[in-house]
Design an enzyme around this catalytic site. Structure first.
Site, mmCIF file in Angstrom:
data_model
loop_
_atom_site.group_PDB
_atom_site.id
_atom_site.type_symbol
_atom_site.label_atom_id
_atom_site.label_comp_id
_atom_site.label_asym_id
_atom_site.label_seq_id
_atom_site.Cartn_x
_atom_site.Cartn_y
_atom_site.Cartn_z
ATOM 1 N N GLN A 175 1.728 5.615 9.198
ATOM 2 C CA GLN A 175 0.779 3.972 8.626
ATOM 3 C C GLN A 175 -0.733 3.630 9.406
ATOM 4 O OE1 GLN A 175 3.875 2.291 6.226
ATOM 5 N NE2 GLN A 175 2.145 1.210 6.432
ATOM 6 N N ARG B 253 3.762 2.971 12.821
ATOM 7 C CA ARG B 253 1.777 2.806 12.841
ATOM 8 C C ARG B 253 2.042 4.007 13.880
ATOM 9 N NH1 ARG B 253 -0.908 -0.275 10.141
ATOM 10 N NH2 ARG B 253 0.129 -2.281 9.489
ATOM 11 N N HIS C 152 -2.870 6.733 4.862
ATOM 12 C CA HIS C 152 -1.325 5.881 5.294
ATOM 13 C C HIS C 152 -0.567 7.303 4.314
ATOM 14 C CE1 HIS C 152 -1.511 2.064 6.255
ATOM 15 N NE2 HIS C 152 -1.251 1.653 5.440
ATOM 16 N N CYS D 273 0.978 -1.647 0.407
ATOM 17 C CA CYS D 273 -0.012 0.313 -0.075
ATOM 18 C C CYS D 273 0.859 1.241 0.168
ATOM 19 C CB CYS D 273 -1.087 0.470 0.767
ATOM 20 S SG CYS D 273 -0.604 -0.526 2.660
ATOM 21 N N GLN E 231 -5.335 3.540 1.604
ATOM 22 C CA GLN E 231 -4.540 2.744 0.728
ATOM 23 C C GLN E 231 -5.852 1.775 0.654
ATOM 24 O OE1 GLN E 231 -5.282 3.108 4.342
ATOM 25 N NE2 GLN E 231 -5.758 0.921 5.524
HETATM 26 P P1 NAP Z 1 -9.383 -8.676 5.995
HETATM 27 O O1 NAP Z 1 -9.873 -7.241 6.895
HETATM 28 O O2 NAP Z 1 -8.462 -9.112 7.620
HETATM 29 O O3 NAP Z 1 -10.070 -10.008 5.587
HETATM 30 C C1 NAP Z 1 -9.439 -10.797 4.877
HETATM 31 C C2 NAP Z 1 -10.783 -12.316 5.777
HETATM 32 O O4 NAP Z 1 -10.984 -12.114 6.459
HETATM 33 C C3 NAP Z 1 -11.727 -11.794 4.946
HETATM 34 O O5 NAP Z 1 -12.334 -11.995 3.177
HETATM 35 C C4 NAP Z 1 -13.129 -12.982 5.223
HETATM 36 O O6 NAP Z 1 -12.301 -13.728 5.148
HETATM 37 C C5 NAP Z 1 -12.208 -13.380 6.948
HETATM 38 N N1 NAP Z 1 -13.151 -13.100 7.850
HETATM 39 C C6 NAP Z 1 -12.790 -12.825 9.208
HETATM 40 N N2 NAP Z 1 -13.761 -12.519 9.898
HETATM 41 C C7 NAP Z 1 -13.827 -11.766 8.374
HETATM 42 C C8 NAP Z 1 -15.345 -10.562 9.621
HETATM 43 N N3 NAP Z 1 -15.651 -10.542 10.261
HETATM 44 N N4 NAP Z 1 -15.347 -9.354 8.058
HETATM 45 C C9 NAP Z 1 -14.677 -9.589 7.127
HETATM 46 N N5 NAP Z 1 -14.045 -10.516 6.921
HETATM 47 C C10 NAP Z 1 -13.872 -11.652 7.524
HETATM 48 O O7 NAP Z 1 -8.039 -8.367 5.374
HETATM 49 P P2 NAP Z 1 -7.487 -7.441 4.271
HETATM 50 O O8 NAP Z 1 -6.914 -5.699 5.452
HETATM 51 O O9 NAP Z 1 -8.985 -7.115 3.728
HETATM 52 O O10 NAP Z 1 -6.496 -7.902 4.130
HETATM 53 C C11 NAP Z 1 -6.145 -8.880 2.711
HETATM 54 C C12 NAP Z 1 -5.056 -8.367 1.938
HETATM 55 O O11 NAP Z 1 -4.803 -7.914 0.954
HETATM 56 C C13 NAP Z 1 -3.810 -9.167 2.196
HETATM 57 O O12 NAP Z 1 -3.397 -9.993 2.044
HETATM 58 C C14 NAP Z 1 -3.597 -7.797 3.305
HETATM 59 O O13 NAP Z 1 -2.157 -7.455 3.000
HETATM 60 C C15 NAP Z 1 -2.941 -7.040 1.718
HETATM 61 N N6 NAP Z 1 -3.392 -5.973 1.674
HETATM 62 C C16 NAP Z 1 -3.985 -4.697 2.687
HETATM 63 C C17 NAP Z 1 -4.344 -3.394 3.037
HETATM 64 C C18 NAP Z 1 -5.424 -2.752 3.857
HETATM 65 O O14 NAP Z 1 -4.897 -1.369 4.093
HETATM 66 N N7 NAP Z 1 -6.089 -4.101 5.477
HETATM 67 C C19 NAP Z 1 -3.508 -2.978 2.006
HETATM 68 C C20 NAP Z 1 -2.761 -3.726 0.863
HETATM 69 C C21 NAP Z 1 -2.924 -5.099 1.133
HETATM 70 P P3 NAP Z 1 -13.997 -15.093 4.902
HETATM 71 O O15 NAP Z 1 -15.178 -14.872 3.848
HETATM 72 O O16 NAP Z 1 -13.282 -16.462 3.984
HETATM 73 O O17 NAP Z 1 -14.030 -15.362 6.239
#
Ligand code: NAP
Length: 374
Positions: free
Chosen positions: A166, A271, A278, A139, A354
């Site tokens: 961040q 952080r 960010h 990001c 981000q």
């Molecule tokens: P996240 O919010 O933790 O979501 C990932 C998975 O967690 C969801 O697809 C879902 O999968 C599960 N989950 C479990 N409980 C949940 C709930 N209450 N609500 C929604 N989902 C839930 O992760 P993320 O931040 O989107 O990141 C995903 C990827 O993108 C990672 O590899 C991260 O490094 C990358 N990334 C993140 C960011 C950022 O700013 N956050 C920026 C760039 C890249 P199921 O449907 O299978 O349960």
């Protein structure tokens, strides 16, 4: 019609991706499917389709046969999922396109890091060469390149440091909740002293610190207080003293721009207690002394999302902050000035959402490129 599966549509990045695709009316001209590791069999998300249009229920994201039938898989599920499913699919002979927000495949030789306003030529060349893996960048790297990619492309950067600020949401939904819970506890426990305008300020200060360091303070996800504090460490440590987040600034930037030899880029990633977006402060050693006005013009004209913020207090505190940028595709760049070290030393500050340009937007646009729509 091409079949496209969306895995991880419920997470933070996935939800923003769905929101953007609905807003841009992207769900047309292909057959969409949704998959989850925990919600198989439930109703597919609302994609703003025609009334009565029905989607198949959510599939199991580990269902190999389901995935094998897809032309394109878009995943925002995370690196663990990618590491498990991608090699297995490839080993079975699956030859579809894999678009991913997670970092697992980014540095592989057969993967392209996508940020099309900056490296569309690299993406087009890769599609022609039969490359199948297109991965969103880190990001802070994507946001930095949206802001000042033009200075790299024109050969004006000899080296650069990026000191980052961040947001909590970069660590995921649970961390965001933890930050708010920490803020609440500080507020609740200080309410009496705050209500009394005559209360001694050092008493309030001691009270806040005592709350932050008490055993009841929620720190399960960050491992330390973030509200009222900052944490100068993001991601895993590396043998040379950098964190992985800091290493990505160097490795991914040079890969996206195909720089040979690579340009030195380093910094410290921190952080802070912002909810979303960010920020980064750059120190740039220019390859020559270029006037600030020329640099500002080059940045302002480099893409349609970047905005140069005049170096005036009122505009800076209004427009160059996480709160000003949240939910927007705009990339403000400001505090552009020559540093005291000399004419070749440039300082600037930039902020970006981000979850948009730092994650969902390059993925959304990559899908459209593969579908031949841009
Ligand atoms: P996240 O919010 O933790 O979501 C990932 C998975 O967690 C969801 O697809 C879902 O999968 C599960 N989950 C479990 N409980 C949940 C709930 N209450 N609500 C929604 N989902 C839930 O992760 P993320 O931040 O989107 O990141 C995903 C990827 O993108 C990672 O590899 C991260 O490094 C990358 N990334 C993140 C960011 C950022 O700013 N956050 C920026 C760039 C890249 P199921 O449907 O299978 O349960």
């Amino acid at each position: 019609m091409q079949k496209v599966a969306f895995v991880g549509y419920r997470g933070m990045v996935g939800s923003v991706l769905m929101e953007r695709m609905r807003a841009e009316n992207d769900f047309k001209g292909f057959e969409p499917f949704f998959a989850s590791t925990s919600q198989a069999g439930t109703k597919a998300p609302d994609i703003g389709g025609a009334p009565g249009q029905s989607l198949p229920p959510v599939a199991d994201a580990h269902d190999f046969d389901f995935l094998s039938g897809m032309d394109i898989i878009v995943t925002c599920q995370g690196s663990g999922y990618t590491q498990k499913m991608h090699p297995a699919l490839k080993a079975s002979g699956w030859n579809g396109y894999w678009i991913d927000a997670a970092s697992a495949l980014r540095m592989n030789d057969d993967s392209i890091i996508v940020l099309d306003p900056v490296n569309r030529h690299v993406i087009d060349k890769a599609i022609d060469a039969g490359i199948k893996n297109y991965i969103g960048g880190n990001c802070t790297v994507s946001l930095m390149l949206m802001a000042i990619g033009t200075l790299f492309k024109q050969g004006y950067i000899e080296w650069m440091t990026s000191m980052t600020y961040q947001a909590a949401s970069g660590a995921g939904a649970k961390n965001m909740r933890e930050l708010v819970a920490q803020m609440k506890m500080i507020g609740d426990r200080s309410a009496g002293l705050l209500a009394d305008p005559g209360a001694a300020i050092l008493e309030l200060d001691r009270h806040v610190l005592a709350t932050m360091t008490s055993s009841e303070f929620e720190t399960e996800n960050f491992g330390a207080p973030l509200a009222g504090n900052l944490l100068p460490w993001i991601d895993a440590g590396m043998a040379d003293g950098r964190t992985k987040e800091e290493w990505k600034g160097f490795a991914e930037t040079n890969k996206i721009l195909e720089n040979t030899p690579p340009i030195p880029i380093d910094g410290i990633c921190v952080r802070i207690g912002a909810m979303r977006c960010h920020s980064q402060a750059m120190t740039i050693k220019l390859t020559k002394d270029i006037p600030v006005q020329d640099i500002s013009t080059m940045i302002a004209e480099s893409n349609e999302w970047v905005r140069v913020v005049p170096n005036v207090r009122e505009t800076v505190v209004r427009d160059l902050t996480p709160a000003a940028v949240t939910g927007k595709l705009e990339i403000p760049v400001g505090r552009i000035r020559k540093l005291g070290m000399g004419g070749q030393y440039l300082g600037l500050f930039t902020v970006g959402d981000q979850l948009l340009w730092g994650a969902a937007e390059p993925v959304r646009r990559m899908l459209n490129i593969l579908l031949g729509r841009v």
